[in-house]
Design an enzyme around this catalytic site. Structure first.
Site, mmCIF file in Angstrom:
data_model
loop_
_atom_site.group_PDB
_atom_site.id
_atom_site.type_symbol
_atom_site.label_atom_id
_atom_site.label_comp_id
_atom_site.label_asym_id
_atom_site.label_seq_id
_atom_site.Cartn_x
_atom_site.Cartn_y
_atom_site.Cartn_z
ATOM 1 C CD1 TRP A 66 -2.344 -2.176 1.553
ATOM 2 C CD2 TRP A 66 -3.036 -1.006 -0.221
ATOM 3 N NE1 TRP A 66 -3.390 -2.856 0.962
ATOM 4 C CE2 TRP A 66 -3.833 -2.164 -0.121
ATOM 5 C CE3 TRP A 66 -3.282 -0.116 -1.270
ATOM 6 C CZ2 TRP A 66 -4.861 -2.461 -1.026
ATOM 7 C CZ3 TRP A 66 -4.307 -0.411 -2.175
ATOM 8 C CH2 TRP A 66 -5.077 -1.564 -2.043
ATOM 9 C CG ASP A 96 -3.755 4.236 3.520
ATOM 10 O OD1 ASP A 96 -4.816 4.015 4.142
ATOM 11 O OD2 ASP A 96 -3.453 3.648 2.460
ATOM 12 C CE LYS A 140 -9.619 -2.420 2.648
ATOM 13 N NZ LYS A 140 -8.352 -1.805 2.441
HETATM 14 C C1 LIG Z 1 -7.781 -1.362 1.120
HETATM 15 C C2 LIG Z 1 -6.691 -0.379 1.241
HETATM 16 C C3 LIG Z 1 -6.512 0.658 0.302
HETATM 17 C C4 LIG Z 1 -7.380 0.779 -0.909
HETATM 18 O O1 LIG Z 1 -8.571 1.384 -0.623
HETATM 19 P P1 LIG Z 1 -9.634 1.703 -1.777
HETATM 20 O O2 LIG Z 1 -10.861 1.997 -0.999
HETATM 21 O O3 LIG Z 1 -9.748 0.489 -2.652
HETATM 22 O O4 LIG Z 1 -9.145 2.871 -2.525
HETATM 23 C C5 LIG Z 1 -5.495 1.554 0.506
HETATM 24 N N1 LIG Z 1 -4.687 1.472 1.569
HETATM 25 C C6 LIG Z 1 -4.817 0.498 2.490
HETATM 26 C C7 LIG Z 1 -3.887 0.446 3.652
HETATM 27 C C8 LIG Z 1 -5.833 -0.458 2.352
HETATM 28 O O5 LIG Z 1 -5.966 -1.426 3.269
#
Ligand SMILES: *Cc1c(COP(=O)(O)O)cnc(C)c1O
Length: 359
Positions: A101, A171, A195
């Protein structure tokens, strides 16, 4: 019958939340309509969104000088929108590369600025978080970007980096609301909801208000944090139903005792799984113990030819989505807030039984 769903995302939601959404589906609180059918500018929905924001603020103790935005596009969109919102007057940003990521964030940011990878765990296949004292930060950077929980590799920061006067941007898609966090140490926190916070379609952005004046002039209005903050995230039509369900999740978290209570449950759940894996030579884990994720537990069977039998047996016991991400293979158990302890206990019993049978 409901399964134990170990998906990395979209992921398991609290059953109480799903039941409440079902009960309110046709007629929300006597309004005679579904939340899906409401005007986002009507008083009912404005109330729903305001309550969701207030509850999120309570859960995370978000200071008053931070804005909470309910946007769309997910974390992948924010990967581009972070530089677009923060680069005015600067040309470079620092990134810490801890896995898949982080790599995606870096790739996107390179379209807009010079990316300085200030530290990377690539040398050991992304199995650890590089210690702060090894980071080569640039004092002129617009911000420092981290991914605080790598959903695919299963590494998680157990500490908050100090980046001095340079804003820290995180993030937190896959562990927001799973543990207490000192929001004041961050300039920006963002994440997709799917998530740990709600359904797909909603992006959470928490931004310190002094950072709202740093957008590039090309920023689209729907993604301009300042414009969205000034308009209660209603520059465009927000993802109303996803905000409503996330709001129900926030209420559920408050009823369960808040983030500290959920965090201690998450610690216990993760310990059950890791202890089981550590007792065994049949299963392999790669991540350095201090940096293990409480939310996403990647592991491998020493004998990969048993992978299919493992997944098949898991399904027979009502456990799904244990297959690892295609980038790393093996298995992955995502054990978010809404995964009940019974799900984790079922997994641990199965890990032991499968080893007994095949080890
Ligand atoms: C799932 C995830 C993403 C992607 O998110 P989207 O909603 O598909 O844009 C980005 N960063 C992390 C850490 C994730 O777990």
């Amino acid at each position: 019958m409901r399964v134990f769903n170990f998906s990395a995302g979209p992921a398991v939601l609290p059953e109480a939340v799903l039941r409440q959404a079902a009960a309110e589906m046709l007629d929300w609180h006597g309004s005679g309509m579904s939340v899906m059918e409401m005007s986002h500018r009507g008083k009912e929905f404005i109330g729903i969104a305001a309550k969701a924001e207030a509850d999120l603020r309570t859960l995370l103790s978000i200071p008053a000088n931070y804005k909470v935005l309910f946007l769309q596009g997910g974390a992948i969109a924010e990967n581009a929108l972070v530089p677009m919102n923060l680069l005015a007057g600067r040309t470079a940003a620092d990134y810490i590369n801890t896995g898949e990521w982080s790599k995606k964030s870096i790739k996107e940011a390179k379209k807009y600025c010079t990316v300085n990878v200030a530290a990377s765990a690539e040398d050991r296949n992304f199995t650890y978080i590089p210690p702060r004292e090894t980071w080569k930060l640039d004092a002129a950077a617009a911000y420092v970007h981290v991914c605080t929980n790598e959903t695919i590799g299963g590494v998680e920061y157990q500490w908050t980096p100090d980046t001095g006067a340079v804003p820290l941007v995180a993030d937190m898609s896959s562990h927001i609301l799973s543990r207490t966090v000192d929001v004041a140490k961050y300039g920006v926190i963002y994440g997709g909801a799917q998530k740990n916070a709600g359904p797909a379609g909603l992006t959470l952005v928490i931004v310190r208000d002094d950072l709202l004046d740093r957008a590039l002039p090309i920023i689209p209005s729907a993604f301009h944090w300042k414009e969205q903050a000034a308009n209660d995230s209603m520059v465009n039509t927000p993802p109303t139903y996803a905000i409503y369900v996330a709001g129900l999740v926030f209420e559920w978290l408050l009823r369960e005792g808040g983030i500290a209570a959920i965090e201690s449950r998450n610690v216990a759940k993760a310990k059950l799984v890791y202890d089981c894996l550590d007792r065994s030579e049949f299963y392999l884990t790669a991540v350095r113990k201090e940096d293990r994720s409480r939310m996403n537990v990647p592991f491998k069977l020493r004998d990969a030819s048993l992978d299919e039998a493992f997944l098949k047996g898991a399904k027979e016991r009502g456990m799904v989505q244990l297959k690892g991400h295609r980038a790393v293979g093996g298995m992955r158990a995502s054990i978010y807030n809404a995964m009940p302890i019974e799900g984790v206990q079922t997994l641990v019993s199965y890990l032991e039984d499968f080893e007994r049978e095949h080890g």
